[in-house]
Design a protein around this motif. Sequence first.
Motif, PDB file in Angstrom:
ATOM      1  N   SER A  73      51.149  -8.878   4.578  1.00  0.00           N
ATOM      2  CA  SER A  73      52.318  -8.170   4.061  1.00  0.00           C
ATOM      3  C   SER A  73      53.220  -7.725   5.204  1.00  0.00           C
ATOM      4  O   SER A  73      52.823  -7.714   6.369  1.00  0.00           O
ATOM      5  CB  SER A  73      51.880  -6.945   3.234  1.00  0.00           C
ATOM      6  OG  SER A  73      51.161  -7.345   2.079  1.00  0.00           O
TER       7      SER A  73
ATOM      8  N   ARG B  78      45.568  -0.887  -2.078  1.00  0.00           N
ATOM      9  CA  ARG B  78      45.479  -2.249  -1.538  1.00  0.00           C
ATOM     10  C   ARG B  78      46.834  -2.927  -1.708  1.00  0.00           C
ATOM     11  O   ARG B  78      47.357  -3.017  -2.826  1.00  0.00           O
ATOM     12  CB  ARG B  78      44.385  -3.020  -2.275  1.00  0.00           C
ATOM     13  CG  ARG B  78      44.125  -4.432  -1.741  1.00  0.00           C
ATOM     14  CD  ARG B  78      43.047  -5.109  -2.575  1.00  0.00           C
ATOM     15  NE  ARG B  78      42.779  -6.457  -2.090  1.00  0.00           N
ATOM     16  CZ  ARG B  78      41.852  -6.771  -1.209  1.00  0.00           C
ATOM     17  NH1 ARG B  78      41.079  -5.803  -0.715  1.00  0.00           N
ATOM     18  NH2 ARG B  78      41.659  -8.017  -0.820  1.00  0.00           N
TER      19      ARG B  78
ATOM     20  N   THR C  33      48.818  -6.488  -0.881  1.00  0.00           N
ATOM     21  CA  THR C  33      48.638  -7.875  -0.452  1.00  0.00           C
ATOM     22  C   THR C  33      49.886  -8.691  -0.767  1.00  0.00           C
ATOM     23  O   THR C  33      50.555  -8.472  -1.787  1.00  0.00           O
ATOM     24  CB  THR C  33      47.438  -8.528  -1.168  1.00  0.00           C
ATOM     25  OG1 THR C  33      47.625  -8.458  -2.586  1.00  0.00           O
ATOM     26  CG2 THR C  33      46.135  -7.823  -0.810  1.00  0.00           C
ATOM     27  N   ASP C  34      50.229  -9.617   0.143  1.00  0.00           N
ATOM     28  CA  ASP C  34      51.319 -10.573  -0.069  1.00  0.00           C
ATOM     29  C   ASP C  34      52.612  -9.881  -0.517  1.00  0.00           C
ATOM     30  O   ASP C  34      53.300 -10.365  -1.418  1.00  0.00           O
ATOM     31  CB  ASP C  34      50.919 -11.627  -1.114  1.00  0.00           C
ATOM     32  CG  ASP C  34      49.744 -12.461  -0.667  1.00  0.00           C
ATOM     33  OD1 ASP C  34      49.543 -12.600   0.551  1.00  0.00           O
ATOM     34  OD2 ASP C  34      49.012 -12.966  -1.539  1.00  0.00           O
ATOM     35  N   SER C  35      52.944  -8.775   0.121  1.00  0.00           N
ATOM     36  CA  SER C  35      54.069  -7.972  -0.354  1.00  0.00           C
ATOM     37  C   SER C  35      55.026  -7.609   0.776  1.00  0.00           C
ATOM     38  O   SER C  35      54.669  -7.657   1.959  1.00  0.00           O
ATOM     39  CB  SER C  35      53.559  -6.696  -1.033  1.00  0.00           C
ATOM     40  OG  SER C  35      52.852  -7.014  -2.225  1.00  0.00           O
TER      41      SER C  35
ATOM     42  N   GLN D  61      47.359  -0.730  -6.532  1.00  0.00           N
ATOM     43  CA  GLN D  61      47.112  -2.144  -6.255  1.00  0.00           C
ATOM     44  C   GLN D  61      48.449  -2.873  -6.333  1.00  0.00           C
ATOM     45  O   GLN D  61      49.050  -2.972  -7.415  1.00  0.00           O
ATOM     46  CB  GLN D  61      46.110  -2.736  -7.249  1.00  0.00           C
ATOM     47  CG  GLN D  61      45.684  -4.153  -6.905  1.00  0.00           C
ATOM     48  CD  GLN D  61      44.559  -4.651  -7.801  1.00  0.00           C
ATOM     49  OE1 GLN D  61      44.017  -3.901  -8.597  1.00  0.00           O
ATOM     50  NE2 GLN D  61      44.220  -5.919  -7.675  1.00  0.00           N
TER      51      GLN D  61
ATOM     52  N   HIS E  86      50.530  -6.412  -5.361  1.00  0.00           N
ATOM     53  CA  HIS E  86      50.361  -7.825  -4.993  1.00  0.00           C
ATOM     54  C   HIS E  86      51.663  -8.590  -5.257  1.00  0.00           C
ATOM     55  O   HIS E  86      52.295  -8.419  -6.306  1.00  0.00           O
ATOM     56  CB  HIS E  86      49.217  -8.450  -5.791  1.00  0.00           C
ATOM     57  CG  HIS E  86      49.045  -9.921  -5.544  1.00  0.00           C
ATOM     58  ND1 HIS E  86      48.585 -10.436  -4.352  1.00  0.00           N
ATOM     59  CD2 HIS E  86      49.295 -11.003  -6.350  1.00  0.00           C
ATOM     60  CE1 HIS E  86      48.544 -11.752  -4.429  1.00  0.00           C
ATOM     61  NE2 HIS E  86      48.975 -12.125  -5.619  1.00  0.00           N
ATOM     62  N   LYS E  87      52.073  -9.408  -4.305  1.00  0.00           N
ATOM     63  CA  LYS E  87      53.246 -10.282  -4.427  1.00  0.00           C
ATOM     64  C   LYS E  87      54.451  -9.515  -4.970  1.00  0.00           C
ATOM     65  O   LYS E  87      55.078  -9.900  -5.960  1.00  0.00           O
ATOM     66  CB  LYS E  87      52.929 -11.487  -5.311  1.00  0.00           C
ATOM     67  CG  LYS E  87      53.875 -12.675  -5.074  1.00  0.00           C
ATOM     68  CD  LYS E  87      53.448 -13.903  -5.874  1.00  0.00           C
ATOM     69  CE  LYS E  87      54.392 -15.076  -5.615  1.00  0.00           C
ATOM     70  NZ  LYS E  87      54.005 -16.282  -6.374  1.00  0.00           N
TER      71      LYS E  87
ATOM     72  N   VAL F 133      49.776  -7.853 -10.919  1.00  0.00           N
ATOM     73  CA  VAL F 133      48.507  -8.334 -11.464  1.00  0.00           C
ATOM     74  C   VAL F 133      48.687  -8.861 -12.882  1.00  0.00           C
ATOM     75  O   VAL F 133      48.230  -9.951 -13.219  1.00  0.00           O
ATOM     76  CB  VAL F 133      47.433  -7.225 -11.435  1.00  0.00           C
ATOM     77  CG1 VAL F 133      46.143  -7.714 -12.094  1.00  0.00           C
ATOM     78  CG2 VAL F 133      47.174  -6.781 -10.002  1.00  0.00           C
TER      79      VAL F 133
END
Length: 421
Positions: free
Chosen positions: A339, A352, A354-356, A369, A371-372, A389
């Motif tokens: 990220s 958490r 991720t990919d952000s 959480q 993500h993206k 998600v």
Amino acid sequence: MTFSFPERFVSAMTRDTLALVLAGGRGTRLGGLTTERAKPAVPFGGNMRIIDFALSNCVNSGIRRIGVLTQYKAHSLIRHLSLGWGFMRGELGEFVEVLPAQQRTNEGWYNGTADAVFQNVDIIRAHDPRFVLILGGDHIYKMDYGALLATHVENHADVTVGCMEVPLAEATAFGIMEIEPDGRVCGFAEKPALPQPIPEQPGYALASMGIYVFTADYLIERLLQDSQEPESEHDFGKDILPRAVQRDRVYAAPFRNQNGTRAYWRDVGTLDSYWAANMELIGVVPELDLFDTQWPIRTHQIQAPPAKFVFDDDDRRGMAVDSMIASGCIVSGALVRHSVLFSNVRVEESSRVTDSVILPRVVIGPNCQIHKTVIETGCALPAGTVVGVDVEQDRRRFEVSPGGVVLVTPEMLQQSLDYIR
């Protein structure tokens, strides 16, 4: 791109060039990222703005007379230029000038790219350059404009167009050129429904990058003529270039690396392309090297302490893996993986990411959480927030791109932003 001029002659060309950066676009395809700012002011790469690439290319190329044409929601952009690009020495004839739409020639605002330049013809004349370099302020790339100018002079051109090959499936979004073996442009169509492929590369078309070198006298003459055309849209791609191709010397200059391969250039005009270009930077050996000391990308650096990672317990360990973390960030007992975190971001324990791409001054509460996702400046995510998600749940609250990237803004969280983005 090769040329036969000694370096000192190229330096003379760059010193005799005025660069005009077109930075007034709305950038509507970026959705909520351009609600409060023009596209060139959108943050990129952890601590920069998109416009920093065009401006840095100018300075690194030796072009230090630069005008930035602004219009749409320009305050964030103007503030960034003031803070980050005020180092030019006026007594040496150097400057980065802001040229807002001032109704200098009529009672309207900028009406097309050519009209934006035409409304500043008197300023061009006052600076008296030999060449005018027209640039977009919304692309990510590193280019030596000196080589482009040398090509222009070597060909005795009226106009030289920076260009590169793009897949046919993407070519409808660009101005597409046909060229002769010597590089002279013999055909130009702006965003054609059926792009003309390159004969030697049938799966590709030759696209304009929106980078133009004009001989200054020629440019002024053509802008004056275009201003009198009642049917004209006063646009370089739709009006100026098609007419020039029919009657004047227009040449293409393909954008190449030193080894002859296609160079790095990204149009970050959509949420998907913006997210992908940021993600590319995290690679072990990214195609765009931001650590290149020979061609630095300058920007306004905020005053903030180094990034900090706290707690090292099994159930709460502050760490970042395969990521870019800007100054002022605190990762507190949380995991950040693959990220980009801009300045002054805080990630609370057990969260958490991720990919952000997390823009400045974002607070991600505990047990989140992410993500993206792209999170806009100033957002505060409550504890337990989950984004990226469940796409259907995300669509009900946020903006989701065709590629599945989620955009979160303060407005979507029903939060107000009381300070400048």
